[in-house]
Design an enzyme around this catalytic site. Structure first.
Site, PDB file in Angstrom:
ATOM      1  N   CYS A 168      51.167  14.021  28.544  1.00  0.00           N
ATOM      2  CA  CYS A 168      50.972  14.913  29.673  1.00  0.00           C
ATOM      3  C   CYS A 168      50.853  14.100  30.965  1.00  0.00           C
ATOM      4  O   CYS A 168      50.182  13.071  30.999  1.00  0.00           O
ATOM      5  CB  CYS A 168      49.749  15.802  29.549  1.00  0.00           C
ATOM      6  SG  CYS A 168      49.827  16.912  28.148  1.00  0.00           S
ATOM      7  N   ARG A 211      55.928  11.340  30.243  1.00  0.00           N
ATOM      8  CA  ARG A 211      54.660  11.542  29.538  1.00  0.00           C
ATOM      9  C   ARG A 211      54.647  12.825  28.722  1.00  0.00           C
ATOM     10  O   ARG A 211      53.687  13.116  28.015  1.00  0.00           O
ATOM     11  CB  ARG A 211      53.506  11.569  30.546  1.00  0.00           C
ATOM     12  CG  ARG A 211      53.397  10.313  31.368  1.00  0.00           C
ATOM     13  CD  ARG A 211      52.235  10.388  32.305  1.00  0.00           C
ATOM     14  NE  ARG A 211      50.973  10.372  31.592  1.00  0.00           N
ATOM     15  CZ  ARG A 211      50.329   9.278  31.243  1.00  0.00           C
ATOM     16  NH1 ARG A 211      50.794   8.103  31.569  1.00  0.00           N
ATOM     17  NH2 ARG A 211      49.196   9.339  30.583  1.00  0.00           N
ATOM     18  N   TRP A 250      52.945  17.709  27.111  1.00  0.00           N
ATOM     19  CA  TRP A 250      53.305  17.395  25.727  1.00  0.00           C
ATOM     20  C   TRP A 250      52.322  18.212  24.899  1.00  0.00           C
ATOM     21  O   TRP A 250      51.127  17.936  24.882  1.00  0.00           O
ATOM     22  CB  TRP A 250      53.146  15.902  25.444  1.00  0.00           C
ATOM     23  CG  TRP A 250      53.701  15.518  24.102  1.00  0.00           C
ATOM     24  CD1 TRP A 250      54.996  15.209  23.807  1.00  0.00           C
ATOM     25  CD2 TRP A 250      52.978  15.411  22.866  1.00  0.00           C
ATOM     26  NE1 TRP A 250      55.128  14.931  22.460  1.00  0.00           N
ATOM     27  CE2 TRP A 250      53.905  15.039  21.858  1.00  0.00           C
ATOM     28  CE3 TRP A 250      51.644  15.597  22.499  1.00  0.00           C
ATOM     29  CZ2 TRP A 250      53.545  14.849  20.520  1.00  0.00           C
ATOM     30  CZ3 TRP A 250      51.285  15.409  21.165  1.00  0.00           C
ATOM     31  CH2 TRP A 250      52.236  15.034  20.202  1.00  0.00           C
ATOM     32  N   ASN A 287      44.924  16.296  30.629  1.00  0.00           N
ATOM     33  CA  ASN A 287      45.580  15.370  29.695  1.00  0.00           C
ATOM     34  C   ASN A 287      44.531  14.953  28.677  1.00  0.00           C
ATOM     35  O   ASN A 287      43.518  14.368  29.043  1.00  0.00           O
ATOM     36  CB  ASN A 287      46.096  14.145  30.474  1.00  0.00           C
ATOM     37  CG  ASN A 287      46.687  13.085  29.568  1.00  0.00           C
ATOM     38  OD1 ASN A 287      47.054  13.367  28.433  1.00  0.00           O
ATOM     39  ND2 ASN A 287      46.782  11.881  30.073  1.00  0.00           N
ATOM     40  N   GLY A 288      44.753  15.289  27.409  1.00  0.00           N
ATOM     41  CA  GLY A 288      43.791  14.923  26.374  1.00  0.00           C
ATOM     42  C   GLY A 288      43.591  16.067  25.399  1.00  0.00           C
ATOM     43  O   GLY A 288      44.408  16.991  25.327  1.00  0.00           O
ATOM     44  N   GLU A 339      62.385  -2.060  13.688  1.00  0.00           N
ATOM     45  CA  GLU A 339      62.505  -1.716  15.103  1.00  0.00           C
ATOM     46  C   GLU A 339      63.917  -1.204  15.410  1.00  0.00           C
ATOM     47  O   GLU A 339      64.091  -0.220  16.145  1.00  0.00           O
ATOM     48  CB  GLU A 339      62.153  -2.952  15.958  1.00  0.00           C
ATOM     49  CG  GLU A 339      62.312  -2.783  17.453  1.00  0.00           C
ATOM     50  CD  GLU A 339      61.469  -1.681  18.074  1.00  0.00           C
ATOM     51  OE1 GLU A 339      60.641  -1.064  17.379  1.00  0.00           O
ATOM     52  OE2 GLU A 339      61.665  -1.406  19.264  1.00  0.00           O
ATOM     53  N   LYS A 389      64.885   2.621  16.864  1.00  0.00           N
ATOM     54  CA  LYS A 389      65.685   2.933  18.063  1.00  0.00           C
ATOM     55  C   LYS A 389      66.723   4.008  17.732  1.00  0.00           C
ATOM     56  O   LYS A 389      66.960   4.921  18.513  1.00  0.00           O
ATOM     57  CB  LYS A 389      66.389   1.677  18.605  1.00  0.00           C
ATOM     58  CG  LYS A 389      65.507   0.530  19.073  1.00  0.00           C
ATOM     59  CD  LYS A 389      64.460   0.870  20.083  1.00  0.00           C
ATOM     60  CE  LYS A 389      63.098   1.124  19.506  1.00  0.00           C
ATOM     61  NZ  LYS A 389      62.004   1.312  20.416  1.00  0.00           N
ATOM     62  N   GLU A 402      64.752   7.503  17.045  1.00  0.00           N
ATOM     63  CA  GLU A 402      64.179   8.121  18.246  1.00  0.00           C
ATOM     64  C   GLU A 402      65.263   8.671  19.165  1.00  0.00           C
ATOM     65  O   GLU A 402      65.137   9.759  19.710  1.00  0.00           O
ATOM     66  CB  GLU A 402      63.408   7.091  19.062  1.00  0.00           C
ATOM     67  CG  GLU A 402      62.129   6.629  18.485  1.00  0.00           C
ATOM     68  CD  GLU A 402      61.432   5.661  19.427  1.00  0.00           C
ATOM     69  OE1 GLU A 402      60.355   5.994  19.907  1.00  0.00           O
ATOM     70  OE2 GLU A 402      61.971   4.571  19.686  1.00  0.00           O
ATOM     71  N   HIS A 454      64.618  -3.230  -6.016  1.00  0.00           N
ATOM     72  CA  HIS A 454      63.423  -2.633  -6.630  1.00  0.00           C
ATOM     73  C   HIS A 454      63.401  -1.118  -6.444  1.00  0.00           C
ATOM     74  O   HIS A 454      62.356  -0.494  -6.616  1.00  0.00           O
ATOM     75  CB  HIS A 454      62.175  -3.299  -6.070  1.00  0.00           C
ATOM     76  CG  HIS A 454      62.152  -4.771  -6.330  1.00  0.00           C
ATOM     77  ND1 HIS A 454      61.906  -5.287  -7.577  1.00  0.00           N
ATOM     78  CD2 HIS A 454      62.433  -5.830  -5.527  1.00  0.00           C
ATOM     79  CE1 HIS A 454      62.002  -6.614  -7.523  1.00  0.00           C
ATOM     80  NE2 HIS A 454      62.328  -6.966  -6.286  1.00  0.00           N
ATOM     81  N   LYS A 472      55.829   9.211  26.080  1.00  0.00           N
ATOM     82  CA  LYS A 472      55.768   7.756  26.218  1.00  0.00           C
ATOM     83  C   LYS A 472      54.419   7.186  25.784  1.00  0.00           C
ATOM     84  O   LYS A 472      54.347   6.188  25.098  1.00  0.00           O
ATOM     85  CB  LYS A 472      56.042   7.400  27.676  1.00  0.00           C
ATOM     86  CG  LYS A 472      56.001   5.929  27.988  1.00  0.00           C
ATOM     87  CD  LYS A 472      57.302   5.299  27.625  1.00  0.00           C
ATOM     88  CE  LYS A 472      57.305   3.800  27.816  1.00  0.00           C
ATOM     89  NZ  LYS A 472      58.276   3.179  26.904  1.00  0.00           N
TER      90      LYS A 472
HETATM   91  O1  M6R Z   1      52.139   2.063  24.600  1.00  0.00           O
HETATM   92  P1  M6R Z   1      52.158   1.497  23.223  1.00  0.00           P
HETATM   93  O2  M6R Z   1      52.950   0.246  23.130  1.00  0.00           O
HETATM   94  O3  M6R Z   1      50.792   1.314  22.646  1.00  0.00           O
HETATM   95  O4  M6R Z   1      52.908   2.584  22.362  1.00  0.00           O
HETATM   96  C1  M6R Z   1      53.027   2.467  20.980  1.00  0.00           C
HETATM   97  C2  M6R Z   1      54.043   3.446  20.450  1.00  0.00           C
HETATM   98  O5  M6R Z   1      53.665   4.753  20.722  1.00  0.00           O
HETATM   99  C3  M6R Z   1      55.450   3.210  21.022  1.00  0.00           C
HETATM  100  O6  M6R Z   1      55.872   1.904  20.801  1.00  0.00           O
HETATM  101  C4  M6R Z   1      56.454   4.177  20.396  1.00  0.00           C
HETATM  102  O7  M6R Z   1      56.641   3.880  19.054  1.00  0.00           O
HETATM  103  C5  M6R Z   1      57.773   4.179  21.147  1.00  0.00           C
HETATM  104  N1  M6R Z   1      58.308   5.496  21.145  1.00  0.00           N
HETATM  105  C6  M6R Z   1      58.788   3.262  20.562  1.00  0.00           C
HETATM  106  O8  M6R Z   1      60.029   3.332  21.171  1.00  0.00           O
END
Ligand code: M6R
Length: 586
Positions: free
Chosen positions: A2, A28, A71, A97-98, A464, A468, A471, A487, A581
């Protein structure tokens, strides 16, 4: 999660200013958005589900306005649940926000007092609670009293039509004040008002502010004690938070790695040496993070092992069962882009209570992690706006790589490697590379599953890489350790299954090629990523040799692949569905 934005001005301004500011905060959360302005009679609200896009405000000019990008947590994605929310009389409006953990209890009490609710959100109870307290208190006291009753991590911004003032308070979710000419701004981060002021103050936990016209009073929420904040000048410029010549932040931030990775070698060597001395003292070393930051933790674990240091890597969201193992001899290295991730912060707070030393490896400045950690290494890659993390990952990894090398007395060599790496990455990001990745992206968007396979440090890089793709493109992608395939996982392979095989490191080259051959003989489509071509590859993405850092380029290839797989499906690469984010709630 948010985004909050508010302005209190001596003079009237257009409500569109709030809409424009909110666009900067959409990373956000983008389930819905809304704004509220004060008028001569009641507050006026305009709110909608979906992204802001090119929306124009229909509200009148005013001296006080607030806005929100959501959000969703409590209550579905509907216009009614979009913020701002108002009290019964529409004298007050709130953005939040929260999560108010005790909202149901508060709601029941307020229902008995005849408050009428129009949404399913936890936020709405707060504004009715303030309304209730305003029967006997001033606006600011009522806000303060209500805020102190909230359980959970929260930032609220409340606007009062009568006094044309804004109250804001923070406990667990970020808020920053910007001091302009004849006006103040309040926001979840500095991006909405950077073109108007760079004089800022980050509210600390348990701090509140009352803004009216061009006057601001700061006080502690628990005691009401007034204090004078220390405003500072941010060095972040408007350019750093705009797309420039790029169509999306995602691709801009991928390219920025050419400079952000080598920039980490400018971090004061004394700071890195202090971390090394903490590492040498500690009996237990834990690397902590969520999502991409966690994969960075796992990748760094391999580097530390290579240079003789045994560390463990944990997902902060899974750390609860291990909390009791933390004591004053523990060193926790918390990795976070935002410095606001709820689970990371919770573990950090607990570790500090237990007497552990906490080092924050963090990108965003002024964050909660930066405030509470014993020591901070700011990775300095500048604002990362795209929801999908890219440049923060590589900068954090570069920092931890330097620390690992420094543990072995080789900091300078580590730094040379990184500087060299930046130059090679710049050269590699050329048309030929992009064409090969685009061609692959076109093919992969037609497949339901993609597997990414690696060994050693390239195992976390696979995770990772796969994240990508997931997401950005919504296509199922999974990273596997090559040695684990036999396995069980190999049962998934059938004719044409795309298997991206990361083959960067000489020491892993023969075994990873054997895995590629085993997959190929079962019909898999082998996509090799690495500096050397092999006969096992049906498709090949060439990277370059860079010693221990060679595998990092495979991650950059994964970032580019994710980006183009989103683009070729007409998806918004900067704002993937359901994500935000900064994950400030558990
Ligand atoms: O702000 P942070 O690095 O603590 O965030 C951690 C994760 O939420 C963040 O890396 C998330 O997985 C991203 N969407 C990855 O692209």
């Amino acid at each position: 999660m948010c985004g909050i934005y508010g302005i209190a001005d001596k003079n009237k301004f257009g409500a569109q200013d709030i809409v424009n500011g909110l666009k900067q905060l959409e990373y956000r959360g983008y389930d819905s958005w809304g704004i509220a302005v004060t008028t001569d009679s009641l507050v006026k609200i305009d709110k909608h589900t979906g992204k802001i896009g090119e929306a124009r405000s229909i509200l009148p000019d005013s001296t006080t306005a607030i806005g929100h990008t959501r959000w969703a947590t409590h209550g579905g994605v509907t216009d009614e649940n979009a913020h701002p929310h108002t009290d019964c009389k529409k004298d007050l409006a709130i953005v939040h926000n929260g999560i108010v953990e005790n909202y149901e209890d508060l709601r029941q009490t307020l229902l008995k007092k005849n408050h009428a609710f129009t949404s399913q959100t936890d936020t709405e109870v707060v504004v009715h609670l303030i309304e209730e307290y305003m029967k006997s208190e001033s606006f600011e006291l009522a806000c303060q009293k209500a805020f102190n009753e909230l359980i959970g991590s929260n930032a609220i911004v409340v606007m009062d039509n009568g006094s044309k003032s804004i109250f804001a308070a923070r406990l667990g979710s970020p808020l920053v004040i910007g001091k302009g000419t004849d006006k103040y701004f309040i926001a979840s981060d500095i991006t909405p008002f950077l073109d108007q002021t760079r004089t800022i103050y980050f509210l600390d936990e348990g701090e509140a502010v009352l803004i009216k016209n061009d006057k601001c009073i700061f006080y502690k929420t628990k005691t009401g004690k007034i204090f004078t904040p220390l405003f500072a000048q941010t060095t972040i410029t408007k350019d750093a938070v705009s797309k420039g010549e790029f169509p999306h932040f995602f691709i801009k931030e991928i390219y920025e790695q050419v400079t952000t990775i080598p920039k980490t070698t400018k971090i004061d060597r004394k700071d890195l040496e202090s971390v090394v001395s903490e590492i040498k003292k500690a009996k237990k070393i834990i690397l902590l993070g969520c999502g991409t930051a966690y994969y960075c933790a796992v990748g760094s674990k391999y580097y530390f092992a290579k240079y003789g240091v045994d560390v463990s890597a944990y997902q902060a969201s899974e750390f609860t069962p291990f909390l009791e193992t933390i004591d004053e001899n523990s060193l926790v290295i918390a990795i976070s882009q935002s410095g606001e991730t709820a689970e990371t912060l919770e573990t950090v707070k607990y570790s500090l209570e237990k007497g552990a030393t906490v080092i924050g490896v963090v990108n965003a400045r002024g964050s909660s992690l930066e405030r509470i950690a014993t020591m901070v290494i700011p990775v300095g890659s500048g604002p990362e706006i795209a929801v999908v993390s890219t440049k923060a990952f590589s900068a954090q990894l570069a920092v931890l790589y330097q620390i690992a090398r420094a543990c072995n007395g080789e900091l300078e060599n580590g730094r040379k490697d990184i500087e060299e790496y930046g130059k090679k990455l710049g050269a590699w990001l050329n048309e030929r590379t992009l064409d090969s990745i685009k061609e692959l992206a076109q093919k992969l968007i037609k497949t339901p599953h993609v597997f990414v396979i690696g060994r050693g440090v390239e195992y976390p890089f696979c995770l990772e890489f796969a994240l990508k793709i997931k997401e950005a493109s919504y296509i199922h992608a999974e990273g596997f350790a090559a040695g684990e395939l036999k396995h069980g996982v190999i049962a998934l392979i059938e004719k044409g299954t795309p298997c991206i095989v990361l083959c960067s490191h000489d020491e892993e080259y023969p075994p990873i090629l054997s895995t590629a051959a085993e997959l190929k003989s079962r019909g898999a489509w082998i996509i090799g990523v690495g500096p050397k071509k092999a006969k096992e590859f049906d498709t090949y993405i060439q990277t370059f040799g860079a010693g221990s850092l060679t595998g990092l380029t495979a991650v950059v290839a994964g970032q580019l692949l994710g980006y183009y797989m989103a683009l070729f499906q007409d998806l918004d690469p900067d704002k993937p569905r359901n994500l935000a984010k900064s994950v400030t709630v558990k």
